[in-house]
Design a protein around this motif. Structure first.
Motif, PDB file in Angstrom:
ATOM      1  N   LEU A   1     -23.345  17.238 -46.733  1.00 60.35           N
ATOM      2  CA  LEU A   1     -22.583  16.533 -46.193  1.00 60.35           C
ATOM      3  C   LEU A   1     -21.434  16.831 -46.184  1.00 60.35           C
ATOM      4  O   LEU A   1     -21.146  16.765 -47.564  1.00 60.35           O
ATOM      5  CB  LEU A   1     -22.502  14.888 -45.383  1.00 60.35           C
ATOM      6  CG  LEU A   1     -23.740  14.963 -45.078  1.00 60.35           C
ATOM      7  CD1 LEU A   1     -24.141  14.139 -43.783  1.00 60.35           C
ATOM      8  CD2 LEU A   1     -24.632  16.138 -44.064  1.00 60.35           C
TER       9      LEU A   1
ATOM     10  N   HIS B   1     -20.966  21.823 -44.099  1.00 58.32           N
ATOM     11  CA  HIS B   1     -22.361  21.169 -44.533  1.00 58.32           C
ATOM     12  C   HIS B   1     -22.704  22.328 -45.859  1.00 58.32           C
ATOM     13  O   HIS B   1     -22.786  23.454 -45.389  1.00 58.32           O
ATOM     14  CB  HIS B   1     -23.024  20.270 -44.150  1.00 58.32           C
ATOM     15  CG  HIS B   1     -22.590  19.722 -42.707  1.00 58.32           C
ATOM     16  ND1 HIS B   1     -21.928  18.466 -42.891  1.00 58.32           N
ATOM     17  CD2 HIS B   1     -22.252  19.719 -41.508  1.00 58.32           C
ATOM     18  CE1 HIS B   1     -21.243  17.794 -42.558  1.00 58.32           C
ATOM     19  NE2 HIS B   1     -21.562  18.177 -41.689  1.00 58.32           N
TER      20      HIS B   1
ATOM     21  N   SER C   1     -16.941  13.851 -43.438  1.00 55.50           N
ATOM     22  CA  SER C   1     -18.642  13.821 -41.850  1.00 55.50           C
ATOM     23  C   SER C   1     -18.497  12.652 -41.690  1.00 55.50           C
ATOM     24  O   SER C   1     -18.203  11.336 -42.397  1.00 55.50           O
ATOM     25  CB  SER C   1     -19.979  14.340 -42.619  1.00 55.50           C
ATOM     26  OG  SER C   1     -19.695  15.421 -42.700  1.00 55.50           O
TER      27      SER C   1
END
Length: 755
Positions: free
Chosen positions: A358, A47, A362
């Motif tokens: 992100l 991230h 994810s």
């Protein structure tokens, strides 16, 4: 080893990172939500900070709450995670889950420095350090001295937090004690598993001395099991993007360092490098983008002033407060206020524009997946280039798209914009049943979708829950409550919104404002009687609410609920009459009860002339009044101040009946003809308002009827010629002429008037 930190402190983050890499422990324990431990590997997917762990809970009573655990590049927690992974250590969060504390902590985030910020000790410390507030004191303690090593920093932080806790004006809260007891259990469990010398613990500094005291008691409680409350209906936890704008303590976040953009620069700058120079250049660029003058001389003045302030304050290098004060002193030439362009530009640059992202892989909450699936099917997946679409609501496919987009609007998802189209809320134009929408990607869009997961796993369920939450926050506003019900219909979630309908009924019964209840009737009557497009016409749910709103309005009318204006009182009676005409049969309304109430209000001398006229008109339009009685009652309002208001109410509700009764107009004429010029001019504005309910052609027919019925009035051979000026100007001229005649008579001047 316990490492006390302040959340989002670059100095603490640097010491935590270096300590973990030096000690290479077997496990790193971090103050964070323990219910995320099962998914902790998600934090290492690549991230881009700032990101946040978002925890949410829905209770069986309908309450929904959410909390944030944000982390940026220079957060000690984030650096602890990265360093632990680098040296192969296990990572565990050890704080109580949000749901276990949510009922007593209604804030929307979890990390907070509130206990670090307020006490007599802090006030004395600021005076001793000669600084203004906690943030400036913290910079002196930990941040701005490049020669201060990590061990000295952490020692200062530990001493400050211990002194603050011991000298706090208030006892340590049960809230904090519960958290520390839970964290102590995790620490003991890790000691038992790995050995004391193989465990590093990173927690907020306020908790460190409390944990040390608990761990020194030789307790053997290592139970880390989480007992979830039985009244939880749903809970979840997920990662979400975050931003420096939300992280900035100056915008309300309790645990943030102010001006995160400044500390971002501190984190990434070399140890001895000047921090303020790139920020000053960025601000100059920002000012020029805003067309604000910031010359080279201005920048030299800021630089000189900042260095002088740093030297005066004993700072080794220009720091945040030095730069802010120098910019204000050198560039703001007039009275300082928060909205000054230079001040706003300074705050924007120091806040920073970092936005987290992100990793593509994810895991997403079910709601996000549902939203993205629906947008994809509708070919409306957001992109940086706006997509515009026009929907024809009579088409089933377009109506479904409209409902989905309205659901996203209810959840306040950024980038979903209704540009134009039919306005069902105001019923301004219902001839073209189309809507135009613009859909585009925006930075906060993903985060808002994730955070909306607290409302449900499916889009329609989440929209219904959000509307219910909005209704719960209303206080006795039936009009706003009915507006939310209309929103539920637009979003296509009314069948799911039983809790919302229950709340709307409660608010209707609580609202003591007749005008508000009448506006609620307006929405409900439209849905029940006229809505063919949205699918609510004739539904039993809407009919029940309409009946309850009508009965409440009747009660308020008789009890004497006044309106803010005469027009509101007239509109309220008109909406009640319209609702009765439409719902009398399907809702089994009692005509005699309604008529008796209208008659009592109409006969009440304490009521306004407009309201009494409206009640008379309602009775007449419902065939519950004798026109002769209305003509007789007209004489009760024969004064210039009252006649126009009474007729406004009467004509608003019985326009057709009044046109078919020449005797009524003759009765009005008989009253007006007795007035002198001053009385007529006094009554003229309200009389004009009353007759505005008739069209121009209807006014001509009324005038002809009056001439035909009056033997003492000569009927013109043709229709009246329109005035060359407005009626207001004509009235002004009449008033001037009358005052001129009076003045001339006082001086004995006889003026001939045209016969």
């Amino acid at each position: 080893m316990l490492l006390p930190v302040r959340h989002h402190s670059p100095a603490c983050a640097r010491f935590v990172r270096d300590t973990i890499l030096r000690l290479r422990p077997a496990v790193v324990l971090i103050e964070g939500p323990a219910d995320f431990n099962e998914r902790i590997d998600e934090l290492f997917l690549g991230h881009r900070p700032p990101i946040s762990i978002y925890s949410y809970v829905a209770w069986q009573d309908g309450l929904r709450q959410g909390a944030y655990y944000p982390m940026c590049d220079y957060s000690p927690e984030w650096q602890a995670l990265q360093a632990a992974r680098q040296c192969g250590a296990a990572v565990r969060f050890i704080d109580l889950p949000f749901a276990l504390l949510a009922r007593e902590d209604r804030r929307m985030h979890r990390y907070a420095d509130d206990r670090l910020r307020g006490s007599h000790y802090l006030k004395a410390l600021c005076e001793a350090l000669e600084v203004e507030n906690f943030d400036d004191a913290w910079d002196v303690i930990a941040e701005h001295d490049p020669a201060q090593d990590g061990q000295e920093t952490i020692s200062r932080v530990a001493s400050y937090c211990r002194c603050l806790r011991e000298m706090d004006d208030e006892a340590v809260r049960d809230y904090d004690l519960r958290r520390e007891t839970f964290m102590a259990r995790h620490i003991r469990a890790a000691w038992a598993e790995f050995g004391k010398d193989k465990v590093v613990i990173v927690t907020g500094g306020y908790h460190t001395s409390g944990l040390e005291a608990l761990l020194a008691q030789n307790e053997r409680d290592t139970d880390t099991h989480i007992d979830w409350p039985e009244d939880i209906a749903e809970r979840g936890i997920a990662l979400t993007p975050y931003s420096y704008e939300r992280l900035d303590s100056l915008t309300g976040y309790d645990a943030g360092m102010p001006s995160p953009g400044f500390y971002h620069q501190v984190w990434h700058a070399k140890k001895d490098a000047e921090v303020h120079t790139p920020l000053l250049m960025a601000m100059a660029t920002r000012l020029r983008e805003l067309k604000q003058a910031a010359s080279t001389a201005d920048l030299i003045a800021v630089e000189s002033c900042a260095r002088a302030l740093a030297a005066l304050r004993g700072h080794a290098r220009v720091w945040r407060r030095d730069l802010m004060d120098a910019i204000t002193a050198a560039l703001v030439k007039d009275d300082l206020h928060a909205a000054h362009p230079f001040v706003l530009a300074m705050q924007s640059v120091l806040r920073g524009g970092e936005r987290g992202k992100l990793a593509a892989c994810s895991p997403q909450p079910p709601l996000v997946i549902d939203i993205q699936t629906k947008l994809d099917i509708a070919n409306l997946l957001p992109d940086k280039s706006p997509k515009e679409t026009t929907l024809s609501l009579p088409k089933v496919a377009d109506l479904e798209k409209s409902r989905m987009l309205h659901q996203l609007r209810v959840l306040t998802i950024p980038g979903i914009e209704r540009v134009s189209g039919v306005d069902f809320a105001h019923r301004a134009d219902l001839t073209s049943l189309t809507e135009s929408w613009r859909v585009r990607w925006m930075p906060e869009q993903d985060a808002q979708m994730i955070e909306s997961s607290r409302y449900g796993s499916a889009l329609d369920e989440a929209a219904a829950a959000r509307l219910r939450e909005q209704a719960d926050k209303l206080e006795r506003s039936a009009a706003e409550a009915a507006g939310l019900l209309l929103e539920s219909v637009l979003a296509g979630v009314m069948p799911l919104a039983e809790a919302l309908r229950t709340r709307v009924a409660e608010i209707i019964h609580q609202d003591g404002d007749l005008a508000s209840v009448a506006r609620a009737i307006d929405h409900l009557l439209f849905l029940f009687s006229w809505d063919d497009t949205l699918g609510a016409r004739g539904t039993a749910e809407t009919g029940v609410l309409l009946k309850e709103a009508f009965e409440r309005a009747v009660w308020l009318l008789e009890s004497g609920s006044p309106g803010a204006t005469a027009q509101q009182e007239v509109d309220a009676v008109k909406l009640m009459r319209d609702a009765f005409e439409r719902a009398e049969q399907p809702m089994a309304l009692d005509r005699s009860v309604f008529a008796e109430t209208l008659a009592r209000v109409q006969a009440d001398a304490q009521r306004s002339p407009a309201q009494r006229g409206a009640c008379a008109g309602a009775l007449w339009s419902l065939n519950q009044a004798d026109p002769e009685h209305i003509r007789r009652d007209l004489r009760l309002f024969a004064t210039p101040e009252h006649l126009g208001d009474f007729l406004t109410g009467l004509f608003a509700l019985a326009r057709e009946e009044a046109q078919r009764d020449p005797a009524l107009l003759r009765a009005v004429h008989d009253v007006v003809i007795t007035w002198n010029d001053d009385s007529f001019l006094t009554a003229l504005p309200s009389l004009r308002l009353a007759f505005m309910y008739f069209t121009a052609r209807e006014k001509v027919y009324l005038a002809k009827g009056l001439f035909e019925a009056s033997a003492d009035i000569s009927q013109p051979e043709s229709e009246p010629v329109p005035l060359a000026v407005s009626t207001a100007e004509a009235a002004q001229a009449m008033a001037f002429e009358q005052s001129l005649l009076v003045l001339a008579k006082q001086y004995g001047i006889q003026l001939e008037t045209a016969s």
